[in-house]
Design an enzyme around this catalytic site. Structure first.
Site, PDB file in Angstrom:
ATOM      1  N   LYS A   1       0.826  -1.212   0.000  1.00 34.51           N
ATOM      2  CA  LYS A   1       0.000   0.000   0.000  1.00 34.51           C
ATOM      3  C   LYS A   1       0.857   1.257   0.000  1.00 34.51           C
ATOM      4  CE  LYS A   1      -1.973  -0.723   4.005  1.00 34.51           C
ATOM      5  NZ  LYS A   1      -1.386  -1.992   4.462  1.00 34.51           N
TER       6      LYS A   1
ATOM      7  N   ARG B   1      12.849  -2.697  10.390  1.00 38.54           N
ATOM      8  CA  ARG B   1      11.872  -2.176  11.348  1.00 38.54           C
ATOM      9  C   ARG B   1      11.665  -3.189  12.463  1.00 38.54           C
ATOM     10  NH1 ARG B   1       6.754   0.017   7.927  1.00 38.54           N
ATOM     11  NH2 ARG B   1       5.674  -1.012   9.635  1.00 38.54           N
TER      12      ARG B   1
ATOM     13  N   ARG C   1      -8.224   1.660  10.361  1.00 36.71           N
ATOM     14  CA  ARG C   1      -7.799   0.291  10.621  1.00 36.71           C
ATOM     15  C   ARG C   1      -8.760  -0.434  11.546  1.00 36.71           C
ATOM     16  NH1 ARG C   1      -2.239   0.858   9.542  1.00 36.71           N
ATOM     17  NH2 ARG C   1      -0.921  -0.951   9.802  1.00 36.71           N
TER      18      ARG C   1
ATOM     19  N   ARG D   1       0.889  -8.677  13.680  1.00 35.18           N
ATOM     20  CA  ARG D   1       0.230  -7.696  12.810  1.00 35.18           C
ATOM     21  C   ARG D   1      -0.788  -8.377  11.907  1.00 35.18           C
ATOM     22  NH1 ARG D   1       5.419  -5.528  10.400  1.00 35.18           N
ATOM     23  NH2 ARG D   1       4.207  -4.231   8.987  1.00 35.18           N
TER      24      ARG D   1
ATOM     25  N   ARG E   1      12.088  -6.711   4.151  1.00 35.80           N
ATOM     26  CA  ARG E   1      12.008  -5.251   4.001  1.00 35.80           C
ATOM     27  C   ARG E   1      13.141  -4.551   4.746  1.00 35.80           C
ATOM     28  NH1 ARG E   1       6.502  -2.084   4.798  1.00 35.80           N
ATOM     29  NH2 ARG E   1       6.525  -2.821   6.951  1.00 35.80           N
TER      30      ARG E   1
HETATM   31  P1  ADP Z   1       2.038  -1.820   7.954  1.00 30.08           P
HETATM   32  O1  ADP Z   1       3.369  -1.952   7.300  1.00 30.08           O
HETATM   33  O2  ADP Z   1       1.765  -2.826   9.022  1.00 30.08           O
HETATM   34  O3  ADP Z   1       0.916  -1.592   7.010  1.00 30.08           O
HETATM   35  P2  ADP Z   1       1.977   0.901   8.938  1.00 30.08           P
HETATM   36  O4  ADP Z   1       3.234   1.541   8.535  1.00 30.08           O
HETATM   37  O5  ADP Z   1       0.715   1.307   8.265  1.00 30.08           O
HETATM   38  O6  ADP Z   1       2.203  -0.637   8.880  1.00 30.08           O
HETATM   39  O7  ADP Z   1       1.767   1.042  10.508  1.00 30.08           O
HETATM   40  C1  ADP Z   1       2.737   0.604  11.420  1.00 30.08           C
HETATM   41  C2  ADP Z   1       2.148   0.547  12.814  1.00 30.08           C
HETATM   42  O8  ADP Z   1       1.646   1.840  13.192  1.00 30.08           O
HETATM   43  C3  ADP Z   1       0.957  -0.390  12.975  1.00 30.08           C
HETATM   44  O9  ADP Z   1       1.345  -1.732  13.184  1.00 30.08           O
HETATM   45  C4  ADP Z   1       0.276   0.230  14.199  1.00 30.08           C
HETATM   46  O10 ADP Z   1       0.946  -0.105  15.388  1.00 30.08           O
HETATM   47  C5  ADP Z   1       0.455   1.716  13.970  1.00 30.08           C
HETATM   48  N1  ADP Z   1      -0.680   2.285  13.215  1.00 30.08           N
HETATM   49  C6  ADP Z   1      -0.634   2.777  11.942  1.00 30.08           C
HETATM   50  N2  ADP Z   1      -1.854   3.192  11.539  1.00 30.08           N
HETATM   51  C7  ADP Z   1      -2.696   2.932  12.568  1.00 30.08           C
HETATM   52  C8  ADP Z   1      -4.091   3.092  12.765  1.00 30.08           C
HETATM   53  N3  ADP Z   1      -4.879   3.605  11.803  1.00 30.08           N
HETATM   54  N4  ADP Z   1      -4.614   2.714  13.963  1.00 30.08           N
HETATM   55  C9  ADP Z   1      -3.842   2.198  14.927  1.00 30.08           C
HETATM   56  N5  ADP Z   1      -2.532   1.994  14.804  1.00 30.08           N
HETATM   57  C10 ADP Z   1      -1.945   2.352  13.645  1.00 30.08           C
END
Ligand code: ADP
Ligand code: ZN
Length: 210
Positions: A13, A155, A88, A166, A122
């Site tokens: 995404k 990360r 989310r 996750r 990654r």
């Molecule tokens: P991913 O690579 O899992 O899609 P993101 O970069 O979107 O991860 O988000 C990393 C972390 O940030 C998530 O695992 C969560 O802990 C937090 N986070 C991001 N967006 C949200 C959200 N909308 N609600 C709650 N936590 C979030």
């Protein structure tokens, strides 16, 4: 164009959102990236959310909704935006509906096994946040960012325990949004398996530039 990008972690995404944002000249709003920047800068928000994020859990709805409300109030989001990683949870989606009317929710479809392969390879730039993958999208020089020369790192939430967590959190809390947006008539499915350039082409077909 006001869009939501939905899908499991590792679906790509963020990569596609960056490409689309550049092409359509709209801001790419990634809640994960905003949180990671806050952690890097050790702001009060960053200190509060670091442990939760490292463990692969979700930040609370209150904090996240407030953050997005403030971001969407900025002038650059008035004409359009891509929300990447938000909403989310169902409460986040309901709150968003009270803030702004989105045009579509794009659902990135991919199997868990592929997610694990992608996330465990990654690498992210310490300097600018650019993503790489050891086999699928390697940097020109190992361990170094092509864009800014920064050091690449793994990360904390891309370690295997957090990836599993996750995925679980995604299935339990985020996947219900697929039905939520399908019922609203806003959902568009996209196959997340091909290379991002290929996905970008199908995206352009689905959402032609005005
Ligand atoms: P991913 O690579 O899992 O899609 P993101 O970069 O979107 O991860 O988000 C990393 C972390 O940030 C998530 O695992 C969560 O802990 C937090 N986070 C991001 N967006 C949200 C959200 N909308 N609600 C709650 N936590 C979030
Ligand atoms: Zn960089």
């Amino acid at each position: 164009m006001k869009l939501i990008f939905l899908g499991p972690p590792g679906a790509g995404k963020g990569t596609l959102a960056a490409l689309v944002a550049g092409l359509y000249k709209i801001p790419h709003i990634s809640t994960g990236e905003i949180f990671r920047a806050a952690i890097r800068e050790k702001t009060p928000l960053g200190l509060k959310v670091q442990a939760i994020i490292d463990a692969g859990q979700l930040v609370s709805d209150d904090i996240t909704i407030e953050l997005v409300r403030e971001r969407l109030a900025k002038p650059d989001a008035a004409q359009g935006f891509i929300l990447d990683g938000f909403p989310r949870t169902i409460p986040q989606a309901e709150a968003l509906a009270g803030i702004v009317k989105v045009d579509a929710a794009v659902n990135f479809e991919i199997a868990d096994a592929e997610v694990v392969a992608r996330l465990s390879g990654r690498r992210v730039c310490k300097g600018c946040g650019q993503n790489y993958h050891v086999s699928f999208m390697p940097p020109k020089a190992e361990g170094k960012c092509d864009k800014c020369g920064g050091e690449l790192f793994i990360r904390e939430d891309d370690k295997i325990e957090s990836i599993t967590k996750r995925l679980e959190v995604y299935r339990a809390q985020t996947a219900p949004l697929i039905d939520y947006y399908r019922k609203n008539g806003k959902l568009t499915d996209i196959d997340a398996r091909p290379a991002s350039a290929t996905i970008l082409d199908s995206f352009k077909g689905m959402f032609p530039l005005a």
